[in-house]
Design a protein around this motif. Structure first.
Motif, mmCIF file in Angstrom:
data_model
loop_
_atom_site.group_PDB
_atom_site.id
_atom_site.type_symbol
_atom_site.label_atom_id
_atom_site.label_comp_id
_atom_site.label_asym_id
_atom_site.label_seq_id
_atom_site.Cartn_x
_atom_site.Cartn_y
_atom_site.Cartn_z
ATOM 1 N N TYR A 3 0.835 -1.207 0.000
ATOM 2 C CA TYR A 3 0.000 0.000 0.000
ATOM 3 C C TYR A 3 0.870 1.257 0.000
ATOM 4 O O TYR A 3 0.581 2.224 -0.705
ATOM 5 C CB TYR A 3 -0.952 0.012 1.197
ATOM 6 N N VAL A 4 1.918 1.227 0.779
ATOM 7 C CA VAL A 4 2.830 2.368 0.847
ATOM 8 C C VAL A 4 3.555 2.529 -0.489
ATOM 9 O O VAL A 4 3.697 3.647 -1.002
ATOM 10 C CB VAL A 4 3.839 2.177 2.001
ATOM 11 N N LEU A 5 3.995 1.421 -1.066
ATOM 12 C CA LEU A 5 4.687 1.474 -2.356
ATOM 13 C C LEU A 5 3.772 2.014 -3.450
ATOM 14 O O LEU A 5 4.190 2.838 -4.274
ATOM 15 C CB LEU A 5 5.199 0.087 -2.736
ATOM 16 N N ALA A 6 2.530 1.585 -3.452
ATOM 17 C CA ALA A 6 1.578 2.081 -4.458
ATOM 18 C C ALA A 6 1.335 3.577 -4.301
ATOM 19 O O ALA A 6 1.286 4.315 -5.295
ATOM 20 C CB ALA A 6 0.256 1.320 -4.345
ATOM 21 N N ALA A 7 1.208 4.039 -3.073
ATOM 22 C CA ALA A 7 1.023 5.474 -2.844
ATOM 23 C C ALA A 7 2.260 6.256 -3.286
ATOM 24 O O ALA A 7 2.146 7.322 -3.899
ATOM 25 C CB ALA A 7 0.731 5.738 -1.367
ATOM 26 N N GLY A 8 3.438 5.719 -3.008
ATOM 27 C CA GLY A 8 4.665 6.380 -3.430
ATOM 28 C C GLY A 8 4.816 6.415 -4.937
ATOM 29 O O GLY A 8 5.262 7.424 -5.504
ATOM 30 N N ALA A 9 4.440 5.336 -5.605
ATOM 31 C CA ALA A 9 4.494 5.311 -7.068
ATOM 32 C C ALA A 9 3.505 6.312 -7.654
ATOM 33 O O ALA A 9 3.810 6.988 -8.645
ATOM 34 C CB ALA A 9 4.207 3.897 -7.580
ATOM 35 N N ALA A 10 2.340 6.416 -7.037
ATOM 36 C CA ALA A 10 1.364 7.406 -7.498
ATOM 37 C C ALA A 10 1.906 8.824 -7.303
ATOM 38 O O ALA A 10 1.727 9.691 -8.165
ATOM 39 C CB ALA A 10 0.042 7.234 -6.746
ATOM 40 N N GLY A 11 2.605 9.050 -6.201
ATOM 41 C CA GLY A 11 3.219 10.346 -5.969
ATOM 42 C C GLY A 11 4.286 10.664 -7.007
ATOM 43 O O GLY A 11 4.368 11.787 -7.511
ATOM 44 N N ALA A 12 5.091 9.664 -7.346
ATOM 45 C CA ALA A 12 6.116 9.861 -8.375
ATOM 46 C C ALA A 12 5.473 10.127 -9.731
ATOM 47 O O ALA A 12 5.973 10.942 -10.516
ATOM 48 C CB ALA A 12 7.034 8.648 -8.446
ATOM 49 N N LEU A 13 4.369 9.466 -10.008
ATOM 50 C CA LEU A 13 3.647 9.707 -11.257
ATOM 51 C C LEU A 13 3.124 11.147 -11.298
ATOM 52 O O LEU A 13 3.224 11.815 -12.331
ATOM 53 C CB LEU A 13 2.483 8.721 -11.412
ATOM 54 N N TRP A 28 13.853 14.710 -8.489
ATOM 55 C CA TRP A 28 12.753 14.547 -7.528
ATOM 56 C C TRP A 28 11.957 13.280 -7.800
ATOM 57 O O TRP A 28 11.517 12.604 -6.863
ATOM 58 C CB TRP A 28 11.854 15.777 -7.531
ATOM 59 N N ILE A 29 11.761 12.955 -9.057
ATOM 60 C CA ILE A 29 10.999 11.754 -9.413
ATOM 61 C C ILE A 29 11.748 10.501 -8.961
ATOM 62 O O ILE A 29 11.167 9.605 -8.338
ATOM 63 C CB ILE A 29 10.719 11.727 -10.927
ATOM 64 N N ALA A 30 13.048 10.449 -9.267
ATOM 65 C CA ALA A 30 13.854 9.285 -8.876
ATOM 66 C C ALA A 30 13.901 9.136 -7.364
ATOM 67 O O ALA A 30 13.777 8.023 -6.832
ATOM 68 C CB ALA A 30 15.266 9.412 -9.439
ATOM 69 N N ASN A 31 14.059 10.241 -6.654
ATOM 70 C CA ASN A 31 14.122 10.169 -5.199
ATOM 71 C C ASN A 31 12.772 9.837 -4.576
ATOM 72 O O ASN A 31 12.711 9.188 -3.532
ATOM 73 C CB ASN A 31 14.712 11.455 -4.631
ATOM 74 N N ALA A 32 11.689 10.255 -5.214
ATOM 75 C CA ALA A 32 10.355 9.874 -4.729
ATOM 76 C C ALA A 32 10.153 8.372 -4.877
ATOM 77 O O ALA A 32 9.606 7.717 -3.977
ATOM 78 C CB ALA A 32 9.275 10.639 -5.488
ATOM 79 N N LEU A 33 10.594 7.813 -6.002
ATOM 80 C CA LEU A 33 10.483 6.364 -6.190
ATOM 81 C C LEU A 33 11.359 5.614 -5.185
ATOM 82 O O LEU A 33 10.944 4.606 -4.612
ATOM 83 C CB LEU A 33 10.864 5.974 -7.617
ATOM 84 N N TYR A 34 12.571 6.111 -4.990
ATOM 85 C CA TYR A 34 13.460 5.478 -4.011
ATOM 86 C C TYR A 34 12.844 5.541 -2.613
ATOM 87 O O TYR A 34 12.856 4.557 -1.874
ATOM 88 C CB TYR A 34 14.833 6.145 -4.035
ATOM 89 N N LEU A 35 12.285 6.690 -2.264
ATOM 90 C CA LEU A 35 11.622 6.830 -0.973
ATOM 91 C C LEU A 35 10.455 5.851 -0.846
ATOM 92 O O LEU A 35 10.242 5.267 0.217
ATOM 93 C CB LEU A 35 11.137 8.266 -0.773
ATOM 94 N N ALA A 36 9.718 5.660 -1.924
ATOM 95 C CA ALA A 36 8.597 4.713 -1.895
ATOM 96 C C ALA A 36 9.084 3.301 -1.588
ATOM 97 O O ALA A 36 8.490 2.584 -0.771
ATOM 98 C CB ALA A 36 7.842 4.742 -3.222
ATOM 99 N N PHE A 37 10.184 2.895 -2.212
ATOM 100 C CA PHE A 37 10.728 1.557 -1.954
ATOM 101 C C PHE A 37 11.273 1.444 -0.529
ATOM 102 O O PHE A 37 11.087 0.415 0.131
ATOM 103 C CB PHE A 37 11.820 1.208 -2.967
ATOM 104 N N VAL A 38 11.910 2.495 -0.051
ATOM 105 C CA VAL A 38 12.437 2.488 1.319
ATOM 106 C C VAL A 38 11.297 2.400 2.329
ATOM 107 O O VAL A 38 11.341 1.595 3.273
ATOM 108 C CB VAL A 38 13.300 3.746 1.567
#
Length: 137
Positions: A88-98, A109-119
């Motif tokens: 759920y957290v990963l999906a929300a983070g991916a949506a944020g990166a999108l 910012w996009i790359a770091n948002a995706l990295y943050l989502a995985f973390v």
């Protein structure tokens, strides 16, 4: 403490420490340079590689311990519960990166948002597993 709970603790520590080191290195450069000038790709790839290698090494070292590889129904259920919480957290983070992509933000910012989502996925799933082991599932 079961092998699976120890594994969740190790995963949480690695998922917490490696990104902090990455953030200190990369975001420390923001004071001196603009986002477009910051070289973040190599540190990001190194952080991901170090986290993967640390987890493989930890798994290998922990695999030699007693009780490794034995999972009962409770372990399987807790693993599924923690993984689902992380998704759920990963999906929300991916949506944020999108959304960042659609808004035209810099690749930084996009790359770091995706990295943050995985973390955050790794941290939330590990914490959910640890809580489930400690409080009951």
């Amino acid at each position: 403490m079961s092998h699976e709970e120890k594994r969740a603790w190790v995963y949480a520590v690695i998922a917490g420490v490696v990104p902090v080191v990455y953030a200190v290195i990369v975001f420390g450069r923001l004071a001196d340079a603009s986002v477009a000038e910051i070289s973040y790709v190599r540190p990001l790839l190194i952080a991901v590689g170090v986290a993967i290698l640390a987890n493989v090494l930890a798994d290998t070292l922990m695999g030699a311990s007693r009780g490794a590889g034995r999972r009962d129904e409770r372990d399987v259920g807790i693993f599924r519960y923690g993984t689902q919480a992380g998704y759920y957290v990963l999906a929300a983070g991916a949506a944020g990166a999108l959304l960042l992509t659609l808004a035209g933000f810099e690749h930084f910012w996009i790359a770091n948002a995706l990295y943050l989502a995985f973390v955050l996925d790794a941290l939330v799933s590990s914490i959910a597993k640890i809580v489930a082991y400690r409080r009951g599932f």
